[in-house]
Design an enzyme around this catalytic site. Structure first.
Site, PDB file in Angstrom:
ATOM      1  CG  ASP A 190      -1.689  -1.167   0.724  1.00  0.00           C
ATOM      2  OD1 ASP A 190      -2.237  -2.190   0.371  1.00  0.00           O
ATOM      3  OD2 ASP A 190      -1.245  -2.192   1.942  1.00  0.00           O
ATOM      4  CG  HIS A 225      -3.873  -5.381   3.502  1.00  0.00           C
ATOM      5  ND1 HIS A 225      -2.887  -4.054   1.850  1.00  0.00           N
ATOM      6  CD2 HIS A 225      -3.677  -6.044   2.277  1.00  0.00           C
ATOM      7  CE1 HIS A 225      -2.936  -4.979   1.379  1.00  0.00           C
ATOM      8  NE2 HIS A 225      -3.457  -6.000   0.844  1.00  0.00           N
TER       9      HIS A 225
HETATM   10  P1  NDP Z   1      -0.878 -15.844  -3.661  1.00  0.00           P
HETATM   11  O1  NDP Z   1       0.464 -15.982  -3.475  1.00  0.00           O
HETATM   12  O2  NDP Z   1      -1.335 -15.102  -4.868  1.00  0.00           O
HETATM   13  O3  NDP Z   1      -1.623 -14.959  -2.190  1.00  0.00           O
HETATM   14  C1  NDP Z   1      -1.678 -15.839  -1.142  1.00  0.00           C
HETATM   15  C2  NDP Z   1      -2.066 -14.669   0.068  1.00  0.00           C
HETATM   16  O4  NDP Z   1      -1.270 -13.306   0.486  1.00  0.00           O
HETATM   17  C3  NDP Z   1      -3.622 -14.879  -0.605  1.00  0.00           C
HETATM   18  O5  NDP Z   1      -3.661 -15.136   0.590  1.00  0.00           O
HETATM   19  C4  NDP Z   1      -4.032 -13.497  -1.046  1.00  0.00           C
HETATM   20  O6  NDP Z   1      -4.705 -12.575  -0.751  1.00  0.00           O
HETATM   21  C5  NDP Z   1      -2.652 -12.435  -0.186  1.00  0.00           C
HETATM   22  N1  NDP Z   1      -2.269 -11.075  -0.575  1.00  0.00           N
HETATM   23  C6  NDP Z   1      -1.753 -10.210  -0.470  1.00  0.00           C
HETATM   24  N2  NDP Z   1      -1.314  -9.079  -0.348  1.00  0.00           N
HETATM   25  C7  NDP Z   1      -1.423  -9.131  -1.691  1.00  0.00           C
HETATM   26  C8  NDP Z   1      -1.514  -9.054  -3.439  1.00  0.00           C
HETATM   27  N3  NDP Z   1      -1.080  -7.395  -3.608  1.00  0.00           N
HETATM   28  N4  NDP Z   1      -1.526  -9.663  -4.651  1.00  0.00           N
HETATM   29  C9  NDP Z   1      -2.355 -11.155  -4.370  1.00  0.00           C
HETATM   30  N5  NDP Z   1      -2.265 -11.477  -2.971  1.00  0.00           N
HETATM   31  C10 NDP Z   1      -2.241 -11.134  -1.697  1.00  0.00           C
HETATM   32  O7  NDP Z   1      -2.162 -17.353  -3.240  1.00  0.00           O
HETATM   33  P2  NDP Z   1      -2.131 -18.823  -4.077  1.00  0.00           P
HETATM   34  O8  NDP Z   1      -3.455 -19.150  -3.768  1.00  0.00           O
HETATM   35  O9  NDP Z   1      -1.655 -18.233  -5.731  1.00  0.00           O
HETATM   36  O10 NDP Z   1      -1.182 -19.739  -3.072  1.00  0.00           O
HETATM   37  C11 NDP Z   1      -1.236 -19.607  -1.360  1.00  0.00           C
HETATM   38  C12 NDP Z   1      -1.469 -20.911  -1.533  1.00  0.00           C
HETATM   39  O11 NDP Z   1      -1.012 -20.781   0.172  1.00  0.00           O
HETATM   40  C13 NDP Z   1      -1.786 -22.472  -2.560  1.00  0.00           C
HETATM   41  O12 NDP Z   1      -0.496 -22.714  -2.805  1.00  0.00           O
HETATM   42  C14 NDP Z   1      -2.010 -23.236  -1.632  1.00  0.00           C
HETATM   43  O13 NDP Z   1      -2.099 -24.409  -1.361  1.00  0.00           O
HETATM   44  C15 NDP Z   1      -1.543 -22.552   0.205  1.00  0.00           C
HETATM   45  N6  NDP Z   1      -1.744 -22.053   1.165  1.00  0.00           N
HETATM   46  C16 NDP Z   1      -1.667 -22.839   2.335  1.00  0.00           C
HETATM   47  C17 NDP Z   1      -2.162 -22.786   3.607  1.00  0.00           C
HETATM   48  C18 NDP Z   1      -1.443 -22.870   4.962  1.00  0.00           C
HETATM   49  O14 NDP Z   1      -0.022 -23.259   4.523  1.00  0.00           O
HETATM   50  N7  NDP Z   1      -1.405 -24.117   6.318  1.00  0.00           N
HETATM   51  C19 NDP Z   1      -3.388 -22.575   3.828  1.00  0.00           C
HETATM   52  C20 NDP Z   1      -3.914 -22.581   2.451  1.00  0.00           C
HETATM   53  C21 NDP Z   1      -3.197 -22.106   1.366  1.00  0.00           C
HETATM   54  P3  NDP Z   1      -6.328 -12.561  -1.135  1.00  0.00           P
HETATM   55  O15 NDP Z   1      -6.972 -13.650  -1.292  1.00  0.00           O
HETATM   56  O16 NDP Z   1      -7.126 -11.028  -0.438  1.00  0.00           O
HETATM   57  O17 NDP Z   1      -5.784 -12.397  -2.609  1.00  0.00           O
END
Ligand code: NDP
Length: 333
Positions: A165, A193
């Protein structure tokens, strides 16, 4: 000619959501030495959920194929206790995404479960001086939950990413005034955020000028603040997927500044940090403040004067954080 430098022991760094979009950019920059420095080897400890284990192994293979001189080792696991074992830093990126029809309260609760487990695991096995940055949304409340579940770690070691931000605010000013980003100082984004955040240029300078004298107040109100607050949605619309690379870049900036500090006292940063009650903001919430990175700590910039209009915007965002906290109250010990 040969130079002989004492090589440092690797430090352990955890990254969660390692198979996701943000990590696909973030991990390469950590391994290249952009956070911990060009002499500091790192061991990456990657956490992923069961169904993304195979994809995480693919990420591991590619990291190894990059033959980074500073990358001592990579481990992939589903167990937070393994991922956080002895870590000096943790990037908590993985989070439950909002799915169609999901209520805000459901999203908060689903993430609260993930971050309370991870906070407890950090408490058990991480170094006491671990630096934690929560990227996964809702980042501020996730940081609150993780910290509340890690009673033996100072809450100031937990932070929420607000740097994207901040960077977006600097970038908008740079385009508007046709000045390099490096000219700007004393910028901050208060609050959550989320769309309620308050990008604040009241104190900002560009070289020896006050930014408020270079842009008109109506532009700030009608364009700058909403554009920064809604930039994530705009990127999704234009690019067709989320702002993963800029989120990774901001995570790198946040952790690098935290570790190494920023000497110039005018160069504020925005970090979502534990509120100590400054500016009347309730103690214990994780809130975007104007901060300085000093000797390995985030310090809230003290003694700023706030107008009633600034106070109202900050209060609205803080009220949202209080409401989020209410929704997860039973996971806060
Ligand atoms: P991303 O890597 O794109 O994003 C991950 C997180 O970052 C989301 O919560 C997202 O929020 C947040 N975020 C913060 N700022 C930003 C931004 N500027 N732009 C985009 N995202 C932002 O998500 P993916 O789905 O590609 O990957 C998530 C991974 O996490 C998956 O591989 C999944 O398996 C894993 N996962 C792991 C967990 C654990 O370790 N226990 C639990 C759940 C998932 P927003 O959703 O608001 O975009």
């Amino acid at each position: 000619m040969s130079s002989h430098t004492q090589s440092l022991d690797p430090i352990k760094i955890a990254v969660t959501g390692a198979a996701g979009n943000i990590s696909y950019s973030l991990l390469w920059r950590i391994a290249a030495g952009e956070v911990f420095g060009p002499q500091q080897p790192v061991q990456l400890q990657l956490l992923e959920i069961e169904k993304a284990q195979q994809a995480a192994r693919g990420v591991e293979m590619e990291l190894l194929d990059s033959a980074f001189p500073l990358l001592a080792n990579v481990q992939v696991t589903t167990d937070p206790r393994e991922a956080f074992d002895d870590v000096s830093a943790a990037f908590l990126v993985g989070a439950q995404p909002r799915t169609k029809g999901m209520e805000r309260a459901d999203l908060l609760t689903a993430n609260a479960a993930i971050f309370s487990e991870q906070g407890a695991a950090l408490n058990e096995v991480a170094r006491r001086d671990v630096r934690v940055v929560v990227v996964g949304n809702p980042a501020n409340t996730n940081a609150l939950i993780a910290s509340a579940n890690a009673p033996d770690i100072d809450p100031r070691q937990f932070t929420a990413l607000m740097r994207l931000d901040h960077n977006r605010t600097v970038s908008q000013l740079s385009s508007k005034l046709q000045l390099p980003v490096t000219d700007f100082a004393q910028i901050a984004v208060w609050g959550n955020h989320s769309a309620s955040q308050f990008p604040d240029i009241s104190y900002a300078t560009a070289g020896d000028k006050k930014v408020s004298e270079l842009v008109d107040a109506q532009w700030v109100e009608d364009y700058l603040i909403p554009t920064v607050a809604k930039r994530g949605a705009e990127i999704i619309e234009v690019r067709g997927s989320s702002s993963a690379a800029s989120a990774a870049a901001a995570s790198i900036d946040h952790m690098r500044d935290w570790v190494h500090g920023v000497e110039d006292a005018q160069q504020w940063r925005t970090a979502g940090v534990y509120s100590d009650g400054s500016y009347g903001i309730e103690e214990g919430l994780f809130v975007g403040f104007p901060t300085r990175a000093v000797a390995g700590r985030w310090e809230i910039v003290p003694d700023l004067e706030l107008s009633p209009a600034q106070q109202a915007r900050i209060q609205a965002s803080v009220d949202e954080l209080k409401a989020e906290r209410e929704m997860v109250a039973d996971l806060l010990k």
